[in-house]
Design a protein around this motif. Structure first.
Motif, PDB file in Angstrom:
ATOM      1  N   VAL A   4      12.179  36.198 -17.732  1.00  0.00           N
ATOM      2  CA  VAL A   4      11.264  36.524 -16.638  1.00  0.00           C
ATOM      3  C   VAL A   4      10.531  35.265 -16.184  1.00  0.00           C
ATOM      4  CG1 VAL A   4       9.205  37.832 -15.990  1.00  0.00           C
ATOM      5  CG2 VAL A   4      10.978  38.916 -17.358  1.00  0.00           C
ATOM      6  N   GLY A   5      10.093  34.472 -17.134  1.00  0.00           N
ATOM      7  CA  GLY A   5       9.384  33.241 -16.800  1.00  0.00           C
ATOM      8  C   GLY A   5      10.245  32.274 -16.006  1.00  0.00           C
ATOM      9  N   LEU A  36       3.241  32.622 -18.321  1.00  0.00           N
ATOM     10  CA  LEU A  36       4.422  33.400 -17.934  1.00  0.00           C
ATOM     11  C   LEU A  36       5.622  32.478 -17.751  1.00  0.00           C
ATOM     12  CD1 LEU A  36       5.916  35.940 -16.899  1.00  0.00           C
ATOM     13  CD2 LEU A  36       4.871  35.525 -14.668  1.00  0.00           C
ATOM     14  N   LEU A  43       2.570  39.141 -22.923  1.00  0.00           N
ATOM     15  CA  LEU A  43       1.779  39.126 -21.694  1.00  0.00           C
ATOM     16  C   LEU A  43       1.600  40.557 -21.209  1.00  0.00           C
ATOM     17  CD1 LEU A  43       3.574  36.199 -19.840  1.00  0.00           C
ATOM     18  CD2 LEU A  43       1.277  36.127 -20.791  1.00  0.00           C
ATOM     19  N   VAL A  48       2.387  40.838 -15.094  1.00  0.00           N
ATOM     20  CA  VAL A  48       3.724  40.294 -14.838  1.00  0.00           C
ATOM     21  C   VAL A  48       4.300  40.959 -13.594  1.00  0.00           C
ATOM     22  CG1 VAL A  48       6.087  40.065 -15.710  1.00  0.00           C
ATOM     23  CG2 VAL A  48       4.155  39.727 -17.268  1.00  0.00           C
TER      24      VAL A  48
END
Length: 74
Positions: A4-5, A36, A43, A48
């Motif tokens: 995702v980051g 993130l 997180l 997010v």
């Protein structure tokens, strides 16, 4: 598969947006966005998703390969 980051960082850079600008537009803190993008393992999902919404995405369950799970258990 990208994390995702990594997804957020790549999208942000492709658009030429700074971390400061993206954090402001998403309504999250700069520290949160940096964590993130760096792949912090824990997180808040709602935050997010605030960031991902700017790219037309959101977190959700991803089905795992059932066969792989069964082989690992047996």
């Amino acid at each position: 598969m990208v994390s995702v980051g990594e997804f957020v960082r790549l999208k942000r850079k492709r658009l030429g947006v700074t971390q400061v600008t993206l954090a402001d537009k998403a309504g999250v803190g700069l520290r949160f966005l940096r964590e993130l993008e760096m792949g912090k393992p824990s997180l808040q999902m709602d935050k997010v998703n605030q960031v991902l919404m700017l790219f037309g995405a959101e977190l959700g369950p991803v089905p795992l390969n059932r066969e792989r799970i069964l082989n690992a258990q047996g």
